[in-house]
Design a protein around this motif. Structure first.
Motif, PDB file in Angstrom:
ATOM      1  N   LYS A 164       0.825  -1.206   0.000  1.00  0.00           N
ATOM      2  CA  LYS A 164       0.000   0.000   0.000  1.00  0.00           C
ATOM      3  C   LYS A 164       0.860   1.257   0.000  1.00  0.00           C
ATOM      4  O   LYS A 164       0.518   2.258  -0.626  1.00  0.00           O
ATOM      5  CB  LYS A 164      -0.919   0.011   1.221  1.00  0.00           C
ATOM      6  CG  LYS A 164      -2.030  -1.017   1.179  1.00  0.00           C
ATOM      7  CD  LYS A 164      -2.857  -0.925   2.450  1.00  0.00           C
ATOM      8  CE  LYS A 164      -3.962  -1.975   2.452  1.00  0.00           C
ATOM      9  NZ  LYS A 164      -4.756  -1.922   3.708  1.00  0.00           N
TER      10      LYS A 164
ATOM     11  N   GLN B 108       3.681   1.448  -1.321  1.00  0.00           N
ATOM     12  CA  GLN B 108       4.471   1.440  -2.562  1.00  0.00           C
ATOM     13  C   GLN B 108       5.960   1.636  -2.254  1.00  0.00           C
ATOM     14  O   GLN B 108       6.638   2.505  -2.800  1.00  0.00           O
ATOM     15  CB  GLN B 108       3.980   2.525  -3.518  1.00  0.00           C
ATOM     16  CG  GLN B 108       2.527   2.387  -3.903  1.00  0.00           C
ATOM     17  CD  GLN B 108       2.032   3.517  -4.791  1.00  0.00           C
ATOM     18  OE1 GLN B 108       2.814   4.291  -5.339  1.00  0.00           O
ATOM     19  NE2 GLN B 108       0.718   3.625  -4.946  1.00  0.00           N
TER      20      GLN B 108
ATOM     21  N   HIS C 133      11.143  11.017  -3.751  1.00  0.00           N
ATOM     22  CA  HIS C 133      10.326  10.396  -2.714  1.00  0.00           C
ATOM     23  C   HIS C 133      11.228   9.628  -1.768  1.00  0.00           C
ATOM     24  O   HIS C 133      12.339   9.222  -2.107  1.00  0.00           O
ATOM     25  CB  HIS C 133       9.279   9.459  -3.325  1.00  0.00           C
ATOM     26  CG  HIS C 133       9.853   8.373  -4.156  1.00  0.00           C
ATOM     27  ND1 HIS C 133      10.268   7.166  -3.639  1.00  0.00           N
ATOM     28  CD2 HIS C 133      10.084   8.294  -5.490  1.00  0.00           C
ATOM     29  CE1 HIS C 133      10.721   6.387  -4.617  1.00  0.00           C
ATOM     30  NE2 HIS C 133      10.627   7.047  -5.745  1.00  0.00           N
TER      31      HIS C 133
ATOM     32  N   SER D 180       8.859   5.424   0.918  1.00  0.00           N
ATOM     33  CA  SER D 180       7.497   5.151   0.476  1.00  0.00           C
ATOM     34  C   SER D 180       7.150   6.087  -0.672  1.00  0.00           C
ATOM     35  O   SER D 180       7.123   7.304  -0.502  1.00  0.00           O
ATOM     36  CB  SER D 180       6.511   5.346   1.635  1.00  0.00           C
ATOM     37  OG  SER D 180       5.183   5.332   1.158  1.00  0.00           O
ATOM     38  N   TYR D 181       6.888   5.486  -1.832  1.00  0.00           N
ATOM     39  CA  TYR D 181       6.584   6.297  -3.007  1.00  0.00           C
ATOM     40  C   TYR D 181       5.240   7.009  -2.854  1.00  0.00           C
ATOM     41  O   TYR D 181       5.055   8.126  -3.323  1.00  0.00           O
ATOM     42  CB  TYR D 181       6.571   5.415  -4.258  1.00  0.00           C
ATOM     43  CG  TYR D 181       6.403   6.189  -5.539  1.00  0.00           C
ATOM     44  CD1 TYR D 181       7.499   6.746  -6.190  1.00  0.00           C
ATOM     45  CD2 TYR D 181       5.141   6.370  -6.100  1.00  0.00           C
ATOM     46  CE1 TYR D 181       7.353   7.467  -7.368  1.00  0.00           C
ATOM     47  CE2 TYR D 181       4.974   7.085  -7.269  1.00  0.00           C
ATOM     48  CZ  TYR D 181       6.082   7.637  -7.903  1.00  0.00           C
ATOM     49  OH  TYR D 181       5.930   8.356  -9.058  1.00  0.00           O
ATOM     50  N   LYS D 182       4.304   6.402  -2.155  1.00  0.00           N
ATOM     51  CA  LYS D 182       2.964   6.960  -2.049  1.00  0.00           C
ATOM     52  C   LYS D 182       2.882   8.058  -1.002  1.00  0.00           C
ATOM     53  O   LYS D 182       2.264   9.102  -1.238  1.00  0.00           O
ATOM     54  CB  LYS D 182       1.963   5.848  -1.709  1.00  0.00           C
ATOM     55  CG  LYS D 182       0.524   6.348  -1.571  1.00  0.00           C
ATOM     56  CD  LYS D 182      -0.424   5.188  -1.279  1.00  0.00           C
ATOM     57  CE  LYS D 182      -1.864   5.693  -1.142  1.00  0.00           C
ATOM     58  NZ  LYS D 182      -2.810   4.588  -0.853  1.00  0.00           N
TER      59      LYS D 182
ATOM     60  N   ARG E 287       6.342  11.827  -0.770  1.00  0.00           N
ATOM     61  CA  ARG E 287       6.679  12.536  -1.999  1.00  0.00           C
ATOM     62  C   ARG E 287       7.203  13.921  -1.656  1.00  0.00           C
ATOM     63  O   ARG E 287       6.557  14.689  -0.969  1.00  0.00           O
ATOM     64  CB  ARG E 287       5.458  12.653  -2.903  1.00  0.00           C
ATOM     65  CG  ARG E 287       4.924  11.326  -3.418  1.00  0.00           C
ATOM     66  CD  ARG E 287       5.785  10.770  -4.516  1.00  0.00           C
ATOM     67  NE  ARG E 287       5.864  11.643  -5.682  1.00  0.00           N
ATOM     68  CZ  ARG E 287       6.594  11.381  -6.758  1.00  0.00           C
ATOM     69  NH1 ARG E 287       7.334  10.298  -6.811  1.00  0.00           N
ATOM     70  NH2 ARG E 287       6.605  12.227  -7.771  1.00  0.00           N
TER      71      ARG E 287
ATOM     72  N   GLN F  47      -0.623  12.998  -8.256  1.00  0.00           N
ATOM     73  CA  GLN F  47      -0.730  12.686  -6.831  1.00  0.00           C
ATOM     74  C   GLN F  47      -2.030  13.220  -6.265  1.00  0.00           C
ATOM     75  O   GLN F  47      -2.451  14.330  -6.580  1.00  0.00           O
ATOM     76  CB  GLN F  47       0.460  13.282  -6.065  1.00  0.00           C
ATOM     77  CG  GLN F  47       0.476  12.934  -4.583  1.00  0.00           C
ATOM     78  CD  GLN F  47       1.681  13.535  -3.874  1.00  0.00           C
ATOM     79  OE1 GLN F  47       2.586  14.055  -4.515  1.00  0.00           O
ATOM     80  NE2 GLN F  47       1.697  13.465  -2.550  1.00  0.00           N
TER      81      GLN F  47
ATOM     82  N   TYR G  47      -7.139  10.743   2.232  1.00  0.00           N
ATOM     83  CA  TYR G  47      -6.482   9.466   2.534  1.00  0.00           C
ATOM     84  C   TYR G  47      -7.467   8.488   3.150  1.00  0.00           C
ATOM     85  O   TYR G  47      -7.467   7.283   2.830  1.00  0.00           O
ATOM     86  CB  TYR G  47      -5.318   9.684   3.494  1.00  0.00           C
ATOM     87  CG  TYR G  47      -4.065  10.209   2.847  1.00  0.00           C
ATOM     88  CD1 TYR G  47      -3.678   9.797   1.567  1.00  0.00           C
ATOM     89  CD2 TYR G  47      -3.241  11.109   3.505  1.00  0.00           C
ATOM     90  CE1 TYR G  47      -2.526  10.274   0.965  1.00  0.00           C
ATOM     91  CE2 TYR G  47      -2.076  11.591   2.921  1.00  0.00           C
ATOM     92  CZ  TYR G  47      -1.731  11.168   1.655  1.00  0.00           C
ATOM     93  OH  TYR G  47      -0.583  11.640   1.073  1.00  0.00           O
TER      94      TYR G  47
END
Length: 1210
Positions: free
Chosen positions: A245, A247, A289, A292-294, A297, A781, A789
């Motif tokens: 989740k 990422q 990032h 965590s890519y999600k 950022r 994004q 969220y």
């Protein structure tokens, strides 16, 4: 009313009065009408002052002892003084909406922010050079790595970045081994352009150990590979879903290496095999990032400054790089290690946690700034929150050297100014004692402020001691000048009373106006400036008490010294000039009558002092009544008289070259500021052409100032406060130029139903996001808010449930075969929100966690909030929601078969939540004001929809004051001018004069404001306080002249000249003393102190001097009020033959003197006190030009004083 005749037109039948009213009946006439009551009231007030001075002189020793004791006791209050350096406590408006909002935030979340920031900014030494190169990034890595490896040893422990950094959203894992490994490995939040590359992992210092593997670090950690290796040994499905989740992917090992030749560059790096350096601009395009890519950022604007793009919007170059390290707050660090084995033996406390953070931050800044060699092409600027605190602490410290230097300068000036060639009449010791007394009064005033609980700040410690000293010494000079000008006929025991009677009104007027001015300046609702204004008002009050009560006692003691013919300063020794002191007593003119109804009447009696060369004795002769003559005309054709109480005036003329010894003074001893004002300045200024020129020049100055007022900009940047040329100033300048970003939040309060107001919350966020200053998120994004969220997470688990339901892994009676997310959705879907029947399994297929409009069902809102907060820690941390009350903890157990896990506690209704935003492009104060107004408008619109919200962040804390600063300034000045008019009108008892004073003070304020525009000084709360206080300070330069004009007699020109003669010296000395007090501010290390205090206050002092001694006398000579007392006479056939021209009444003297005598003359003013007033105003005499006598009378016993030894000629 007809013009009153000049004093020279008095009929010979009038008799000049003695000091005490004669017993015989006199024939009075007094000016009646509207001026009678004001004159009586002022005379009554002066009588009270006379009584005060008389009693002080009688008990001068006791008064001095008790006064010093009281002031010294109050000065001890400085021991409990508190210096405030918290920016919020100093600059947030008291009682404003920002203050109320800040109080609400602290009430819900506590006193501290979630984290503190440490920043590194890198720029090229060659301005404008591109930093998007592997070499520049390598140097940035070197500096950041050096800073990240900082360790400090305190309390027997070693503290590094991994222990004290802020870690966002650490998940709770049921597997103990994995949980311990994650706790050690979980990365610190570091926003850096290095995160686009594998080298970003080098800044993360965590490591973990697993049997059979090398130490696990982020430089070699591949989370996907690790989970595959640990899968057979532990159930990590929930952890795997968490990473998916978020990422996380391969974390850092899947990113290109900045230097592919590095031996540790992982094989999974895209350029590992090619060994080609990456295209830095291409990799940084769109930002970077974290692990965590999600959820982590970092937008370009947070990392790069001075960017340039091509026509397609692709990043080409940049001029600055920025890395930000986040640390825990002291409270968080304390809570994190409370009860930990590492701190159980050191008595761990929150104060110790704060000390650890401060020590680490200082070391961080020091090492980062020293990380690159001096010959490097790049330069590093480092800054931390502790650096700012240190700057404010240094800014608030008292500079002992400058304070001592300023007071020594003032002591030297006061001593030199009051020294006289005649040693017995010198007042150097009085000047020294006066300055020391003012210093004690300033200390006592500040001590009283500390006892009253007023906190000190930079303005108090850096400015107030010098400003108060300059203002206080002004009155010291005024009293000292008046004391020396007392008529010689004044009895010795009444000298102090006479001094206070003559000058007490002026001192009271200026001091009260100063206090009112500073009290009015406290209307500015900025705590730092309000405290400064109140402290200044209290210090001025203490100065007033010292000058009116204690300083007269010092003058009385010095009078005793002078009477005993002791040397100045060295009072143990007798004065060699003592033989020159001669007391002249007045004589009556016979049976001539004088109108006793006139409150003030002056005449001149001449005495001739002859020095016998043989016997060395001085003989003073008062000529008989029959010899009357008129003096030669003076430069103004007026009756201007000089003081006749010192030997400089008595021993001023020598007749004949045949004398071998004579008592005379040096030419330089005769010159003084009063002499200059009478003989040079006043005659020149009061000419018609000079008046016209003065009015034209001041009109031009006013016009230029009005134009300059349009140039004044609002604002006060931190770069204005920090000393120029320092590393801190270099960082702030670079940050303002390249990274003018501000973290703000849109706070939603309690008092409305969040569950039923979701649509309004989304609209509020949309409206706020559309503001010009808000940095929008990348198009790829989603908005970074808790509501988005939360909704996105619910939609995710709903999709997982739908898949599991469709595949049969989840049924109406079981979810154990489904996924973790599917099981969570199952538990939420059956919630009813009813306490009697909390579960309804029929809802599994009939309801959705998020409806078609994107809204969460109200009955599920708070239950789902509990589940989301517990199950998605990374998303919660990224949203920065800061819920209050915090939702309860709830652990999901997929394999629970008891049914207890179905009961999900509902979160309490929210009273605090926030949406984070970034503001950009805020360079000028107008940019901040525009952003604030837009944010407030969005919140007001949401309020109409039922949502209570307000913006929060540093722009709203420190810049919102500018929304109403000019209105507050204008209101304070107008109220103060009105109060000044009332005070002056009450004390002067003349609205006409009070109106002219207010006009001049208003001109000074406008001109000072305009000059600020030409000097580039911005308008903030500090200049506003000075501008408001300028009205009170300006009274110091104008009130004495106005009062002297008001109480003088004759034509307007004559009265203006008299006022100048008697006030020019003390006003000039006061201005010089103020400038000397301010001079030490010029040596401050802070350019802010120099520009905003020294320059502004110096300009104010010069403007006050010019307006008080140039403009105001001209205005008074043109449109001044009529005299309060006009001399009126009876018709009399007796006239002088020949008629005397305008001038003083003079005695005639013979043309020649015996060879053994040298002739000197003196003038004496005799005042008529009209009973039954307790005191009356006595006008001093002034020096008259020399004239040649015609005859000499024979000496008689009644007109000759006792002989006194005569000293050698001066």
């Amino acid at each position: 009313m007809a013009r009153a005749p000049a004093l020279g037109e008095l009929p010979p039948s009038y008799t000049p009065p003695s000091y005490t009213p004669p017993a015989r009946e006199l024939d009075p006439q007094i000016l009646t009408g509207s001026l009678k009551t004001p004159l009586w009231l002022r005379a009554y007030f002066q009588g009270l002052l006379f009584s005060l001075g008389y009693r002080i002189q009688r008990h001068c020793g006791k008064v001095l002892f008790l006064g010093l004791l009281a002031f010294g006791a109050m000065a001890l209050g400085l021991r409990v003084a508190i210096i405030e350096t918290d920016l919020e406590q100093l600059w947030v408006e008291v009682g404003s909406r920002v203050s109320q909002e800040l109080h609400y935030t602290k009430e819900k979340l506590g006193e501290e922010a979630a984290y503190t920031s440490q920043m590194l900014i890198q720029t090229a030494r060659q301005e404008g050079e591109n930093v998007l190169t592997p070499e520049a990034l390598g140097l940035h890595l070197q500096a950041a790595l050096t800073a990240s490896k900082v360790q400090v040893s305190l309390y027997g422990k070693s503290w590094d970045l991994n222990k004290i950094c802020y870690k966002s959203g650490v998940p709770l894992i049921e597997n103990g081994m994995i949980e311990r490994m994650i706790e050690k490995l979980f990365p610190c939040v570091i926003l850096t352009p290095l995160d686009c590359f594998w080298e970003g992992a080098k800044l993360q210092g965590g490591s973990a150990y697993l049997p059979g593997r090398p130490d696990i670090q982020w430089t070699n950690l591949d989370p996907e590979q690790l989970l595959e290796e640990l899968g057979p040994f532990a159930s990590l499905e929930s952890f795997r879903e968490l990473l998916e989740k978020a990422q996380v992917g391969q974390a850092y090992v899947g990113r290109p290496c900045l230097h592919p030749d590095d031996l540790h560059c992982p094989p999974s790096a895209p350029n590992h095999h090619s060994r080609q350096p990456p295209n830095v601009a291409q990799e940084l395009n769109g930002g970077c990032h974290g692990f965590s890519y999600k959820f982590m950022r970092w937008q370009e604007e947070l990392l790069l400054g001075g960017m340039a793009r091509d026509s397609q919007g692709q990043l080409l170059r940049a001029e600055a790089l920025q890395s930000t390290f986040l640390l825990m707050s002291p409270r968080q660090l304390y809570e994190h290690f409370r009860g930990d084995y590492q701190t159980h033996d050191i008595g761990w406390s929150e104060e110790q946690a704060a000390t650890v953070l401060q020590a680490w931050q200082r070391r961080f800044v020091q090492l980062a700034q020293e990380a690159l060699p001096k010959n490097s092409t790049q330069q590093i600027h480092a800054f931390s929150s502790t650096t700012l605190d240190d700057i404010l602490q240094a800014f608030s410290e008292v500079s002992t050297a400058r304070v001592v230097g300023g007071y020594l300068l003032m002591l030297a000036y006061a001593c030199v100014t009051m020294l006289r060639w005649d040693c017995a009449q010198s007042q150097g010791a009085v000047g020294l004692a006066g300055v020391l007394l003012v210093a004690l009064a300033v200390a006592s005033g500040l001590g009283l402020c500390a006892l009253l609980g007023l906190t000190f700040n930079a303005a108090t410690t850096q400015v107030l001691p010098f400003l108060a000293l300059g203002i206080g010494v002004d009155d010291i000079f005024l009293l000292a000048h008046a004391f020396t000008e007392a008529p010689p006929s004044t009895p010795l025991q009444e000298r102090t009373g006479e001094c206070l009677q003559r000058t007490g009104t002026s001192v009271a007027l200026t001091s009260i106006n100063n206090m009112v001015a500073f009290f009015m300046a406290a209307l500015v609702p900025i705590p730092a400036l309000r405290a400064f204004s109140l402290q200044a008002a209290i210090v001025v009050g203490c100065n007033f008490a010292a000058v009116m009560l204690v300083f007269p006692a010092i003058l009385s003691l010095d009078l005793h010294r002078r009477h005993c013919q002791r040397l100045d300063v060295l009072c143990c020794f007798s004065s060699p000039c003592s033989a020159r002191v001669i007391q002249i007593l007045p004589q009556e003119l016979g049976d001539r009558t004088v109108p006793v109804g006139i409150t003030h009447l002056t005449t001149t009696v001449q005495a001739f002092t002859h020095c016998d060369a043989g016997s060395q004795h001085v003989v003073t002769i008062l000529p008989p009544q029959t010899h009357l003559a008129s003096p030669l005309s003076d430069p103004l054709g007026s009756e201007l008289f000089s003081p006749g109480g010192s030997t400089r005036d008595l021993l001023g003329q020598e007749e004949g070259a045949r004398q071998k010894k004579a008592c005379r003074s040096l030419p330089c001893a005769r010159w003084n500021l009063g002499h200059f004002a009478r003989h040079q300045f006043a005659p020149l200024l009061l000419q018609s052409r000079s008046k016209a020129l003065v009015l034209v020049l001041f009109g031009a100055l006013l016009g230029l100032s009005l134009y300059g007022a349009t140039l004044v900009q609002d604002g006060l940047a931190l770069t204005d406060v920090v000393p120029r040329g320092t590393k801190e100033h270099a960082f702030l300048s670079a940050q303002l130029r390249y990274f003018s970003l501000y973290e703000v939040a849109l706070v939603t309060q309690g008092g409305f139903d969040y569950a039923h107001s979701q649509r309004a919350l989304f609209e509020l966020h949309q409206h706020f996001s559309s503001l010009k200053a808000v940095l929008p998120p990348p198009a790829t994004q989603a908005p970074r808010t808790w509501l988005h969220y939360y909704r996105s997470w619910l939609q995710g688990i709903q999709a997982a449930f739908d898949r599991d339901w469709a595949s049969g892994r989840i049924t109406r009676h079981s979810y154990r075969n489904g996924s973790e997310d599917g099981a969570l959705a199952y538990k939420l879907l059956i919630q009813t929100g009813d306490a009697q029947e909390p579960l309804d399994f029929n809802q599994l297929t009939t309801r959705r966690l998020v409806d078609e409009e994107g809204l969460i069902p109200p009955e599920l809102f708070y239950v789902g909030l509990t589940v989301w907060v517990s199950s998605d820690p990374l998303g919660l941390a990224a949203s920065q929601a800061n819920f209050y009350p915090p939702p309860p903890e709830w652990l999901h157990d997929k394999y629970d078969t008891t049914g207890e896990n179905f009961r999900i506690p509902e979160a309490q209704p929210l009273e605090f939540a926030q949406f984070p935003f970034l503001l950009r492009g805020l360079q000028k104060t107008s940019d901040f004001v525009e952003a604030i107004e837009g944010a407030r408008a969005a919140c007001e619109e949401a309020g109409r929809a039922g949502v209570r919200a307000y913006p929060s962040g540093s722009p709203f804390l420190f810049w919102e004051q500018y929304l109403g600063l000019r209105r507050c300034f204008l209101l304070a000045v107008c109220i103060l001018l009105a109060c000044t008019f009332l005070v002056c009108a009450l004390l002067l008892l003349n609205p006409w004069t009070a109106g002219l004073l207010v006009l001049v003070l208003a001109m000074m304020t406008v001109e000072l404001f305009g000059i600020m525009g030409f000097l580039g000084i911005k308008l903030s709360a500090i200049p506003v306080v000075i501008l408001v206080a300028s009205v009170g300070i300006g009274v110091e330069f104008t009130a004495h002249v106005a009062l002297g004009f008001l109480t003088a007699q004759g034509s307007r020109n004559l009265r203006a000249a008299r006022a100048l003669e008697h006030t020019f010296a003390p006003v000039t000395d006061g201005a010089v003393s103020t400038l000397l007090g301010l001079l030490m501010l010029a040596g401050s290390n802070f350019d802010f102190i120099v520009r905003y205090f020294f320059v502004v206050l110096t300009v104010l002092t010069l403007l006050g001097l010019l307006h008080g001694l140039v403009l105001l006398p001209v205005l008074l000579s043109i449109v001044g009020p009529p005299p309060e007392v006009v001399q009126m006479y009876k018709e009399s056939p007796e006239v002088l033959s020949p008629p005397a021209p305008q001038g003083g009444l003079r005695w005639g003297t013979p043309p020649t003197l015996p060879q053994s005598f040298a002739r000197v003359t003196t003038s004496l003013t005799v005042a008529l006190h009209a009973p039954p007033l307790p005191g009356a105003y006595t006008h001093t005499a002034s020096e008259e030009p020399a004239w040649s006598p015609t005859t000499i009378p024979a000496a008689s016993p009644s007109s000759t004083l006792s002989p006194r030894p005569c000293s050698a000629t001066r």
